[in-house]
Design a protein around this motif. Structure first.
Motif, PDB file in Angstrom:
ATOM      1  N   UNK A 155       0.834  -1.212   0.000  1.00  0.00           N
ATOM      2  CA  UNK A 155       0.000   0.000   0.000  1.00  0.00           C
ATOM      3  C   UNK A 155       0.865   1.258   0.000  1.00  0.00           C
ATOM      4  N   UNK A 156       0.352   2.299  -0.645  1.00  0.00           N
ATOM      5  CA  UNK A 156       1.119   3.534  -0.763  1.00  0.00           C
ATOM      6  C   UNK A 156       0.993   4.427   0.453  1.00  0.00           C
ATOM      7  N   UNK A 157       1.244   3.859   1.607  1.00  0.00           N
ATOM      8  CA  UNK A 157       1.206   4.574   2.886  1.00  0.00           C
ATOM      9  C   UNK A 157       2.627   4.692   3.420  1.00  0.00           C
ATOM     10  N   UNK A 158       2.853   5.550   4.403  1.00  0.00           N
ATOM     11  CA  UNK A 158       4.190   5.578   5.009  1.00  0.00           C
ATOM     12  C   UNK A 158       4.629   4.220   5.528  1.00  0.00           C
ATOM     13  N   UNK A 159       3.703   3.452   6.104  1.00  0.00           N
ATOM     14  CA  UNK A 159       4.059   2.122   6.602  1.00  0.00           C
ATOM     15  C   UNK A 159       4.405   1.183   5.459  1.00  0.00           C
ATOM     16  N   UNK A 160       3.624   1.253   4.369  1.00  0.00           N
ATOM     17  CA  UNK A 160       3.924   0.412   3.206  1.00  0.00           C
ATOM     18  C   UNK A 160       5.271   0.749   2.612  1.00  0.00           C
ATOM     19  N   UNK A 161       5.570   2.048   2.506  1.00  0.00           N
ATOM     20  CA  UNK A 161       6.870   2.466   1.997  1.00  0.00           C
ATOM     21  C   UNK A 161       7.986   1.998   2.925  1.00  0.00           C
ATOM     22  N   UNK A 162       7.737   2.020   4.230  1.00  0.00           N
ATOM     23  CA  UNK A 162       8.742   1.547   5.176  1.00  0.00           C
ATOM     24  C   UNK A 162       9.095   0.088   4.939  1.00  0.00           C
ATOM     25  N   UNK A 163       8.094  -0.720   4.642  1.00  0.00           N
ATOM     26  CA  UNK A 163       8.363  -2.140   4.352  1.00  0.00           C
ATOM     27  C   UNK A 163       9.153  -2.290   3.059  1.00  0.00           C
ATOM     28  N   UNK A 164       8.806  -1.501   2.053  1.00  0.00           N
ATOM     29  CA  UNK A 164       9.551  -1.543   0.788  1.00  0.00           C
ATOM     30  C   UNK A 164      10.992  -1.100   1.010  1.00  0.00           C
ATOM     31  N   UNK A 165      11.186  -0.075   1.807  1.00  0.00           N
ATOM     32  CA  UNK A 165      12.536   0.445   2.055  1.00  0.00           C
ATOM     33  C   UNK A 165      13.391  -0.593   2.781  1.00  0.00           C
ATOM     34  N   UNK A 166      12.806  -1.280   3.766  1.00  0.00           N
ATOM     35  CA  UNK A 166      13.545  -2.324   4.476  1.00  0.00           C
ATOM     36  C   UNK A 166      13.884  -3.472   3.539  1.00  0.00           C
ATOM     37  N   UNK A 167      12.933  -3.856   2.680  1.00  0.00           N
ATOM     38  CA  UNK A 167      13.188  -4.924   1.710  1.00  0.00           C
ATOM     39  C   UNK A 167      14.289  -4.512   0.735  1.00  0.00           C
TER      40      UNK A 167
END
Length: 319
Positions: free
Chosen positions: A186-198
């Motif tokens: 999802x295009x939320x700050x939390x979703x971006x956080x998961x993408x960034x960690x990955x």
């Protein structure tokens, strides 16, 4: 706008025959509430009716986001022609449909812990163009290893995994990847956080970042900003009724990452447009992430050729 393929629309319509719309809307609302509260598919999807409500309300948006991601993958790696797909956390197989619209697949594996989701995915694909899929009922946090594939995708799946386990899941998916790995959240700050960690985990394991990043350095965005994109999709009458919505369309916000094995991509990595271009009488202002980091670029109207190109750019495009 990104519309579902005709065979998939017909399959959903077939599943809706004889189903009460009021009860479906109630199930869709309960499912959304469960997910918003941090619940997983195990809690939200308990029956075929739950899976149908999800397919009606969420499959179109997941499909649209994956269409956008796979189109970018094809642009960045024009010589890549995957034959085997591993759809991890497949749900109703929206990502599989999107991939089949971009490439000619010969083999599919659906990996999901939900029997209702796997059954619904199978029924929706009965009369469609998808190859017969192998169904693997398993939790993504399981031991694996997972079937190897040219293309591996996990769409809207990491959100259901405890943060402490996400890096291990990403590594296991990368181990199954022989070409490209696509992650969509999802295009939320939390979703971006998961993408960034990955992203960090994949770079550490030798992955080449194809998109949306034009570089492999640390992300230059700082909170409260975050990297996400948007795609518009149409809502059917049933879709609007199930969601209690009035508009005939919706905008799906998503964050994504495409990682590749070395040698897969051969396209240049241009700067990425991170927001809607701001057009005015003097010219167009672009917010970009380029090879050297964040930049703001102004294209004056008097620069006719450059301005004409800038006018065609949209949020998420690459220069």
């Amino acid at each position: 706008m990104s519309e579902l393929p005709a065979p998939l629309r017909a399959a959903i319509a077939r599943e809706l025959e004889g189903v009460g719309r009021k009860g479906l809307a109630e199930r869709a609302g309960a499912t959304s509430a469960t997910y918003r509260a941090g619940g997983t598919s195990a809690a939200a999807i308990r029956s075929a009716e739950d899976a149908l409500a999800y397919a009606l309300t969420r499959l179109p948006a997941t499909y649209a986001a994956c269409v956008a991601v796979f189109a970018e993958a094809a642009r960045m790696a024009p010589g890549f022609a995957p034959k085997r797909l591993l759809d991890a956390g497949s749900g109703t197989a929206a990502a599989s449909w999107a991939a089949a619209g971009q490439w000619e697949l010969e083999a599919l594996t659906w990996l999901d812990a939900s029997a209702p989701f796997l059954d619904m995915a199978g029924r929706l694909a009965e009369d469609g163009p998808l190859p017969q899929a192998d169904r693997l009922r398993a939790d993504l946090t399981g031991a694996g290893p997972w079937p190897r594939a040219d293309l591996v995708v996990a769409s809207y799946a990491l959100a259901e995994i405890a943060e402490a386990r996400q890096a291990d899941v990403v590594r296991s998916l990368w181990a199954a990847t022989e070409g490209l790995l696509a992650l969509v959240e999802p295009g939320t700050p939390a979703g971006f956080g998961r993408i960034l960690a990955a992203r960090s985990a994949l770079i550490a394991h030798g992955a080449e970042v194809l998109a949306p990043c034009p570089h492999a350095r640390d992300c230059p965005l700082a909170s409260p900003d975050w990297c996400h994109f948007s795609i518009r999709l149409p809502r059917s009458r049933e879709h609007r009724m199930a969601k209690g919505a009035e508009l005939p369309f919706e905008d799906e916000k998503f964050a994504y990452l495409i990682a590749a094995r070395p040698g897969i991509a051969d396209a240049d990595r241009g700067a990425r447009v991170l927001a809607h271009p701001r057009a005015g009488k003097p010219g167009i202002e672009l917010k970009l992430c380029g090879p050297q980091g964040l930049e703001s670029r102004f294209v004056a109207r008097r620069e006719k050729q450059a301005h004409a190109k800038a006018r065609r750019l949209g949020w998420g495009d690459a220069l």
